[in-house]
Design a protein around this motif. Sequence first.
Motif, PDB file in Angstrom:
ATOM      1  N   TRP A  98      72.656  49.753  14.846  1.00 27.09           N
ATOM      2  CA  TRP A  98      71.385  49.580  16.128  1.00 27.09           C
ATOM      3  C   TRP A  98      73.073  50.090  17.301  1.00 27.09           C
ATOM      4  O   TRP A  98      73.376  49.083  17.648  1.00 27.09           O
ATOM      5  N   ILE A  99      72.864  51.434  17.478  1.00 29.15           N
ATOM      6  CA  ILE A  99      73.924  51.432  18.457  1.00 29.15           C
ATOM      7  C   ILE A  99      73.044  51.563  19.751  1.00 29.15           C
ATOM      8  O   ILE A  99      72.266  53.034  20.148  1.00 29.15           O
ATOM      9  N   THR A 100      73.589  51.147  20.763  1.00 30.01           N
ATOM     10  CA  THR A 100      73.544  51.000  22.416  1.00 30.01           C
ATOM     11  C   THR A 100      74.952  51.665  22.970  1.00 30.01           C
ATOM     12  O   THR A 100      76.088  50.839  23.364  1.00 30.01           O
ATOM     13  N   SER A 143      68.855  54.358  17.456  1.00 28.59           N
ATOM     14  CA  SER A 143      69.497  54.565  18.656  1.00 28.59           C
ATOM     15  C   SER A 143      69.976  54.483  19.869  1.00 28.59           C
ATOM     16  O   SER A 143      68.529  55.832  19.769  1.00 28.59           O
ATOM     17  N   GLU A 144      69.849  54.619  21.192  1.00 23.56           N
ATOM     18  CA  GLU A 144      69.372  54.326  22.633  1.00 23.56           C
ATOM     19  C   GLU A 144      69.258  56.465  22.430  1.00 23.56           C
ATOM     20  O   GLU A 144      70.529  56.738  22.135  1.00 23.56           O
ATOM     21  N   LYS A 145      68.077  56.763  22.953  1.00 25.19           N
ATOM     22  CA  LYS A 145      68.249  57.736  23.751  1.00 25.19           C
ATOM     23  C   LYS A 145      69.389  58.389  24.604  1.00 25.19           C
ATOM     24  O   LYS A 145      69.619  56.869  25.904  1.00 25.19           O
ATOM     25  N   PRO A 146      69.283  59.580  24.963  1.00 23.40           N
ATOM     26  CA  PRO A 146      69.333  60.916  24.021  1.00 23.40           C
ATOM     27  C   PRO A 146      70.029  61.026  22.958  1.00 23.40           C
ATOM     28  O   PRO A 146      70.149  61.663  22.115  1.00 23.40           O
ATOM     29  N   ILE A 147      71.183  59.948  22.230  1.00 19.81           N
ATOM     30  CA  ILE A 147      71.925  59.972  21.456  1.00 19.81           C
ATOM     31  C   ILE A 147      73.262  60.923  21.863  1.00 19.81           C
ATOM     32  O   ILE A 147      74.355  60.709  20.969  1.00 19.81           O
ATOM     33  N   SER A 150      66.890  57.366  14.058  1.00 24.78           N
ATOM     34  CA  SER A 150      66.023  57.483  15.196  1.00 24.78           C
ATOM     35  C   SER A 150      66.462  56.858  16.075  1.00 24.78           C
ATOM     36  O   SER A 150      67.154  56.579  16.826  1.00 24.78           O
ATOM     37  N   PRO A 151      66.104  57.933  17.274  1.00 23.14           N
ATOM     38  CA  PRO A 151      66.245  57.799  19.389  1.00 23.14           C
ATOM     39  C   PRO A 151      64.943  56.732  19.238  1.00 23.14           C
ATOM     40  O   PRO A 151      64.031  56.219  19.068  1.00 23.14           O
ATOM     41  N   PRO A 196      58.551  55.875  14.669  1.00 24.05           N
ATOM     42  CA  PRO A 196      57.710  56.815  14.945  1.00 24.05           C
ATOM     43  C   PRO A 196      58.615  57.997  15.191  1.00 24.05           C
ATOM     44  O   PRO A 196      58.266  58.711  16.171  1.00 24.05           O
ATOM     45  N   ALA A 197      59.706  58.236  15.655  1.00 20.40           N
ATOM     46  CA  ALA A 197      60.422  59.716  16.926  1.00 20.40           C
ATOM     47  C   ALA A 197      62.119  59.764  14.945  1.00 20.40           C
ATOM     48  O   ALA A 197      62.236  59.150  14.920  1.00 20.40           O
ATOM     49  N   THR A 198      62.132  61.530  14.382  1.00 18.16           N
ATOM     50  CA  THR A 198      63.405  61.467  13.927  1.00 18.16           C
ATOM     51  C   THR A 198      64.256  61.876  14.871  1.00 18.16           C
ATOM     52  O   THR A 198      64.290  62.003  15.790  1.00 18.16           O
TER      53      THR A 198
END
Length: 368
Positions: free
Chosen positions: A87-89, A111-115, A137-138, A338-340
């Motif tokens: 889990w990346i921020t 990962s936190e958007k926008p990566i 996933s973002p 939900p998002a790839t």
Amino acid sequence: MGANIGYIGIDHHHRDPYFAVASELDATITAVCEPGRRVDVGNIAAMDDRPDEITTEGQDMADLVGGAAVYEDPHELVSDADVDVAWITYRSDETPAIIESTVENGVHVISEKPIARTAADLEDIADRANELGVTVSPTMYYRRNPVAMTLRDRVSEGFFGDVWTLDGRFNASQLSYRDTDHYLYDRETSRGGALQWIGPHWVDVMPWILDDPIARVNARFHDAVEADVEAGAVLQFETESGTLGTYHTGYYLSDRGKDTHLGLYGTEGQALTPLHHDSLQHEPTVPLDITSEHPDWTAAPKRTVEFEFTYDRFPAWGDFVQDYFEDYFAGYETGDVPATVDDAVQLLRVLDAAYESGERGGWVEVEG
């Protein structure tokens, strides 16, 4: 058996709410890392000095990661810590390299958007993740926003007919409410400001509602006084099927909170909604106003649905954010999330085109 999480980016301002999210999942944070610094997990305190307007959740942060192994090197964490998910921020200029290591070690990622800063920074890593079957996933929460999901279903059913145009606005508190010394507001680290940080939420969700990718953009920016990134941006866009849209986002508000609006206009109906209230706005419901030309609606062609959001599990924005993470952890092993990573690349390609448009003027095609 729940997932073991390796959390990377302890100094990020979203850490507190995300720790709270993790505490409600069938998952355990078993390892933590702030790159280049050894963290004392026993003395982690809630962040009171934050670079954004989200309030701390009030939990004892140290209790949420008690017993977690501590790493200074994120690459070592993903290779040695026996974690299922990273889990990346962390900062956008260095996150892609960390994700590259997680992919090679078979560790899945949220990962936190926008990566990344640009699409080019992520494209090869995305291809490799897809090749190896590793889920990256973002954090695109609005894909689990109940109003957005309802609109997407209506569009899919053809309720609005052909969608002519989409109009979006997502404004947040001024930079005076934010710690502009944070790397979020540094051009070399993050590439952009309002559009790159708060803007991606709706740059993603608007074409998601339509199931119709953005194909070209025309963007204008104005720079911030307090930082070397933009304070706001206005986008015109056109989707692949020809729907025209506008989007306005920036650090404009004289108070903490959000100012949001979404308008969808089609040949057979239209919808107007703020889409979202955060807890700071103290609004009891989120309205969705729909007008339809459908024969079944002739007796009442204008209707309003009031969505009563809950804020028990994620007080800052609403419980749909918790739903997003629950769906990720339920599906990361199969890739049903939900998002790839491909969605993240597409988002970055749109942002690339927007910043290029701002620099040279005129319409710019979205690559890919």
